[in-house]
Scaffold this motif. Structure first.
Motif, PDB file in Angstrom:
ATOM      1  N   GLU A 164      36.498  37.351  42.731  1.00 31.38           N
ATOM      2  CA  GLU A 164      37.945  37.350  42.529  1.00 31.38           C
ATOM      3  C   GLU A 164      38.600  38.132  43.648  1.00 31.38           C
ATOM      4  O   GLU A 164      37.943  38.889  44.373  1.00 31.38           O
ATOM      5  CB  GLU A 164      38.295  37.961  41.171  1.00 31.38           C
ATOM      6  CG  GLU A 164      37.833  37.139  39.979  1.00 31.38           C
ATOM      7  CD  GLU A 164      38.157  37.823  38.659  1.00 31.38           C
ATOM      8  OE1 GLU A 164      38.876  37.218  37.853  1.00 31.38           O
ATOM      9  OE2 GLU A 164      37.683  38.958  38.445  1.00 31.38           O
ATOM     10  N   ASN A 165      39.891  37.988  43.765  1.00 30.23           N
ATOM     11  CA  ASN A 165      40.654  38.671  44.809  1.00 30.23           C
ATOM     12  C   ASN A 165      41.120  40.039  44.322  1.00 30.23           C
ATOM     13  O   ASN A 165      42.285  40.386  44.414  1.00 30.23           O
ATOM     14  CB  ASN A 165      41.853  37.815  45.234  1.00 30.23           C
ATOM     15  CG  ASN A 165      42.471  38.337  46.515  1.00 30.23           C
ATOM     16  OD1 ASN A 165      41.787  38.881  47.373  1.00 30.23           O
ATOM     17  ND2 ASN A 165      43.772  38.178  46.649  1.00 30.23           N
ATOM     18  N   LYS A 166      40.196  40.819  43.770  1.00 34.70           N
ATOM     19  CA  LYS A 166      40.534  42.158  43.278  1.00 34.70           C
ATOM     20  C   LYS A 166      39.250  42.958  43.096  1.00 34.70           C
ATOM     21  O   LYS A 166      38.147  42.416  43.069  1.00 34.70           O
ATOM     22  CB  LYS A 166      41.287  42.068  41.956  1.00 34.70           C
ATOM     23  CG  LYS A 166      40.482  41.486  40.810  1.00 34.70           C
ATOM     24  CD  LYS A 166      41.284  41.442  39.524  1.00 34.70           C
ATOM     25  CE  LYS A 166      40.453  40.889  38.367  1.00 34.70           C
ATOM     26  NZ  LYS A 166      41.239  40.854  37.105  1.00 34.70           N
ATOM     27  N   ARG A 167      39.427  44.263  42.974  1.00 35.41           N
ATOM     28  CA  ARG A 167      38.300  45.155  42.738  1.00 35.41           C
ATOM     29  C   ARG A 167      37.665  44.850  41.389  1.00 35.41           C
ATOM     30  O   ARG A 167      38.339  44.614  40.397  1.00 35.41           O
ATOM     31  CB  ARG A 167      38.808  46.606  42.773  1.00 35.41           C
ATOM     32  CG  ARG A 167      37.762  47.690  42.558  1.00 35.41           C
ATOM     33  CD  ARG A 167      36.767  47.772  43.671  1.00 35.41           C
ATOM     34  NE  ARG A 167      37.337  47.780  44.999  1.00 35.41           N
ATOM     35  CZ  ARG A 167      37.880  48.855  45.585  1.00 35.41           C
ATOM     36  NH1 ARG A 167      37.937  50.005  44.942  1.00 35.41           N
ATOM     37  NH2 ARG A 167      38.361  48.784  46.799  1.00 35.41           N
ATOM     38  N   GLN A 168      36.331  44.842  41.372  1.00 37.14           N
ATOM     39  CA  GLN A 168      35.596  44.520  40.147  1.00 37.14           C
ATOM     40  C   GLN A 168      35.312  45.781  39.335  1.00 37.14           C
ATOM     41  O   GLN A 168      35.261  46.879  39.862  1.00 37.14           O
ATOM     42  CB  GLN A 168      34.286  43.807  40.491  1.00 37.14           C
ATOM     43  CG  GLN A 168      34.482  42.506  41.241  1.00 37.14           C
ATOM     44  CD  GLN A 168      35.331  41.516  40.475  1.00 37.14           C
ATOM     45  OE1 GLN A 168      35.079  41.237  39.310  1.00 37.14           O
ATOM     46  NE2 GLN A 168      36.366  40.991  41.117  1.00 37.14           N
ATOM     47  N   ALA A 169      35.097  45.588  38.035  1.00 40.26           N
ATOM     48  CA  ALA A 169      34.861  46.714  37.129  1.00 40.26           C
ATOM     49  C   ALA A 169      33.433  46.671  36.588  1.00 40.26           C
ATOM     50  O   ALA A 169      33.201  46.921  35.408  1.00 40.26           O
ATOM     51  CB  ALA A 169      35.871  46.688  35.982  1.00 40.26           C
ATOM     52  N   GLY A 170      32.487  46.344  37.435  1.00 41.12           N
ATOM     53  CA  GLY A 170      31.098  46.333  36.989  1.00 41.12           C
ATOM     54  C   GLY A 170      30.673  44.988  36.453  1.00 41.12           C
ATOM     55  O   GLY A 170      30.072  44.901  35.388  1.00 41.12           O
ATOM     56  N   ARG A 171      30.958  43.915  37.196  1.00 46.58           N
ATOM     57  CA  ARG A 171      30.619  42.567  36.753  1.00 46.58           C
ATOM     58  C   ARG A 171      29.347  42.111  37.462  1.00 46.58           C
ATOM     59  O   ARG A 171      29.386  41.473  38.515  1.00 46.58           O
ATOM     60  CB  ARG A 171      31.775  41.613  37.036  1.00 46.58           C
ATOM     61  CG  ARG A 171      31.655  40.281  36.308  1.00 46.58           C
ATOM     62  CD  ARG A 171      32.955  39.524  36.374  1.00 46.58           C
ATOM     63  NE  ARG A 171      32.861  38.281  35.633  1.00 46.58           N
ATOM     64  CZ  ARG A 171      33.873  37.405  35.531  1.00 46.58           C
ATOM     65  NH1 ARG A 171      35.027  37.668  36.090  1.00 46.58           N
ATOM     66  NH2 ARG A 171      33.729  36.291  34.844  1.00 46.58           N
ATOM     67  N   ARG A 229      41.879  37.347  62.065  1.00 47.72           N
ATOM     68  CA  ARG A 229      42.725  37.096  60.899  1.00 47.72           C
ATOM     69  C   ARG A 229      41.861  36.821  59.680  1.00 47.72           C
ATOM     70  O   ARG A 229      40.841  36.140  59.778  1.00 47.72           O
ATOM     71  CB  ARG A 229      43.641  35.895  61.144  1.00 47.72           C
ATOM     72  CG  ARG A 229      44.762  36.146  62.130  1.00 47.72           C
ATOM     73  CD  ARG A 229      45.766  35.004  62.069  1.00 47.72           C
ATOM     74  NE  ARG A 229      45.130  33.705  62.342  1.00 47.72           N
ATOM     75  CZ  ARG A 229      45.672  32.540  62.007  1.00 47.72           C
ATOM     76  NH1 ARG A 229      46.829  32.500  61.370  1.00 47.72           N
ATOM     77  NH2 ARG A 229      45.054  31.408  62.308  1.00 47.72           N
ATOM     78  N   ALA A 230      42.285  37.331  58.535  1.00 47.86           N
ATOM     79  CA  ALA A 230      41.602  37.070  57.274  1.00 47.86           C
ATOM     80  C   ALA A 230      42.453  36.110  56.456  1.00 47.86           C
ATOM     81  O   ALA A 230      43.588  36.436  56.088  1.00 47.86           O
ATOM     82  CB  ALA A 230      41.386  38.372  56.503  1.00 47.86           C
ATOM     83  N   LEU A 231      41.934  34.924  56.180  1.00 49.17           N
ATOM     84  CA  LEU A 231      42.659  33.906  55.433  1.00 49.17           C
ATOM     85  C   LEU A 231      42.055  33.765  54.040  1.00 49.17           C
ATOM     86  O   LEU A 231      40.850  33.850  53.873  1.00 49.17           O
ATOM     87  CB  LEU A 231      42.599  32.563  56.164  1.00 49.17           C
ATOM     88  CG  LEU A 231      43.062  32.570  57.627  1.00 49.17           C
ATOM     89  CD1 LEU A 231      42.868  31.198  58.245  1.00 49.17           C
ATOM     90  CD2 LEU A 231      44.520  33.005  57.724  1.00 49.17           C
ATOM     91  N   GLY A 232      42.898  33.496  53.056  1.00 44.47           N
ATOM     92  CA  GLY A 232      42.410  33.331  51.691  1.00 44.47           C
ATOM     93  C   GLY A 232      42.318  34.662  50.984  1.00 44.47           C
ATOM     94  O   GLY A 232      42.931  35.644  51.407  1.00 44.47           O
ATOM     95  N   PRO A 233      41.539  34.692  49.913  1.00 50.01           N
ATOM     96  CA  PRO A 233      40.691  33.616  49.399  1.00 50.01           C
ATOM     97  C   PRO A 233      41.471  32.555  48.640  1.00 50.01           C
ATOM     98  O   PRO A 233      42.581  32.813  48.159  1.00 50.01           O
ATOM     99  CB  PRO A 233      39.727  34.355  48.452  1.00 50.01           C
ATOM    100  CG  PRO A 233      40.540  35.508  47.945  1.00 50.01           C
ATOM    101  CD  PRO A 233      41.412  35.925  49.094  1.00 50.01           C
ATOM    102  N   VAL A 234      40.877  31.385  48.529  1.00 55.55           N
ATOM    103  CA  VAL A 234      41.422  30.304  47.720  1.00 55.55           C
ATOM    104  C   VAL A 234      40.334  29.819  46.786  1.00 55.55           C
ATOM    105  O   VAL A 234      39.144  30.019  47.044  1.00 55.55           O
ATOM    106  CB  VAL A 234      41.941  29.139  48.581  1.00 55.55           C
ATOM    107  CG1 VAL A 234      43.107  29.568  49.439  1.00 55.55           C
ATOM    108  CG2 VAL A 234      40.826  28.560  49.442  1.00 55.55           C
ATOM    109  N   ASP A 235      40.723  29.185  45.695  1.00 52.68           N
ATOM    110  CA  ASP A 235      39.728  28.698  44.748  1.00 52.68           C
ATOM    111  C   ASP A 235      39.029  27.465  45.301  1.00 52.68           C
ATOM    112  O   ASP A 235      39.485  26.816  46.238  1.00 52.68           O
ATOM    113  CB  ASP A 235      40.365  28.393  43.398  1.00 52.68           C
ATOM    114  CG  ASP A 235      41.483  27.377  43.509  1.00 52.68           C
ATOM    115  OD1 ASP A 235      41.174  26.183  43.661  1.00 52.68           O
ATOM    116  OD2 ASP A 235      42.659  27.773  43.453  1.00 52.68           O
TER     117      ASP A 235
END
Length: 347
Positions: free
Chosen positions: A230-237, A278-284
């Protein structure tokens, strides 16, 4: 099979394929042989020295680490990431690294292919197109949990379970207090947190992403990262998968594949610290495939399907790839709807 599909689908562009030199980064001798067979090349004869090489956890930890050139300067004003190369003890030798140069094979498509054990074995004098397919989710992660009682961010560790009723003989525990890893990675931990809040960090992903970005910055090219996340910090997944089924991570150590959900936000931030990249995305996945023309490809294949059953199979496969196997986000369920960033439930 991914590289086979890439070479098969691009062979119509003669000038492009004639300029290609493919490098497959693979540390497993068994998987190398499978890849060589798939690409239509013969496996090289292994020497006794190669067969005697062993894989250590220390080597795996350092496999993607590449030191920055001395006296490197940039105009970037973003605070640098913490260094993971500053240990006074010498780093283990890369894996696998043989004194002899890598052998070049010719694939069935007429494109030369070379198997390597680390990125540093690739030439750094030409533009590079890199594809990392389900690589980042296999890198080791550290999980931290905030505990006010124990004084801050504590590390989640694996301990022996001496309880006779314990199902796995192993258990997860918290460090007695903030660990050394928490201090080194403090930049990536929230300053304010709720008791019991967890954060998952992958230092190797940051190192690898910046290593890739520096190569693109210096020589030109691009990199495509495809993974679960995902485009966010994970919580231990973090999950364990064996025989295509999810199971407890401590149920069968060494017999199940461990997959850690990828934090694309951190990868993007790490890449943006490298100048001229350049950093593009992420996209699904669905959006990515549609942009590549999967709808038109499906139409052509559907029209040429020999039976109704074959046509239905094509549509089913399309829906699985574009909509996701489960929990497809609303943005992918109807035409004209906005597309959200991140992999999300598409994977």
């Amino acid at each position: 099979t991914l590289m086979h599909d890439i070479l098969r689908s691009t062979r119509v562009f003669k000038e492009f394929t004639s300029a290609l030199q493919v490098y497959m980064m693979e540390v497993s001798p068994a998987l190398r042989k499978l890849q060589q067979n798939k690409l239509g090349v013969s496996a090289p004869a292994a020497t006794k020295k190669q067969e005697d090489n062993t894989i250590s956890f220390a080597n795996i930890k350092h496999i993607f680490e590449t030191a920055m050139p001395p006296n490197t300067t940039t105009t970037n004003t973003t605070p640098p990431s913490p260094s993971f190369h500053s240990s006074p003890s010498p780093a283990p030798s890369p894996l696998p690294h043989h004194p002899d140069p890598p052998q070049i094979h010719m694939s069935e498509f007429g494109v030369p292919v070379t198997w390597i054990g680390r990125m540093g074995e690739m030439p750094s004098t030409a533009p590079t197109l890199m594809v990392a397919q389900e690589l980042f989710d296999a890198l080791p992660v550290s999980i931290f949990e905030y505990s006010a009682k124990r004084g801050g961010w504590c590390e989640v560790l694996v301990d022996e379970d001496l309880d006779a009723q314990g199902p796995y003989h192993l258990r997860f525990v918290l460090s007695p207090g903030p660990s050394a890893s928490a201090s080194v990675l403090s930049r990536y931990l929230p300053d304010v947190a709720l008791d019991g809040q967890r954060v998952q960090i992958c230092p190797d992903a940051i190192i690898l992403a910046q290593d890739i970005a520096r190569r693109v910055s210096s020589n030109g090219g691009a990199a495509l990262i495809v993974d679960y996340g995902e485009n966010k910090r994970q919580a231990g997944r973090v999950i364990a998968i064996r025989n295509h089924k999810e199971e407890h991570m401590l149920a069968a150590p060494g017999k199940a594949d461990i997959s850690a959900w990828v934090d694309f936000a951190s990868i993007r931030s790490a890449v943006k610290e490298v100048p001229r990249v350049r950093a593009l995305g992420p996209v699904d996945q669905g959006t990515f495939l549609r942009e590549l023309g999967i709808d038109h490809r499906l139409q052509k294949l559907w029209e040429a399907a020999p039976t109704d059953e074959a046509a239905e199979g094509l549509v089913s496969a399309y829906e699985r790839l574009v909509m996701g196997a489960r929990d497809a986000p609303p943005s992918l369920r109807g035409p004209g709807a906005p597309v959200a960033e991140g992999m999300g439930g598409t994977y």
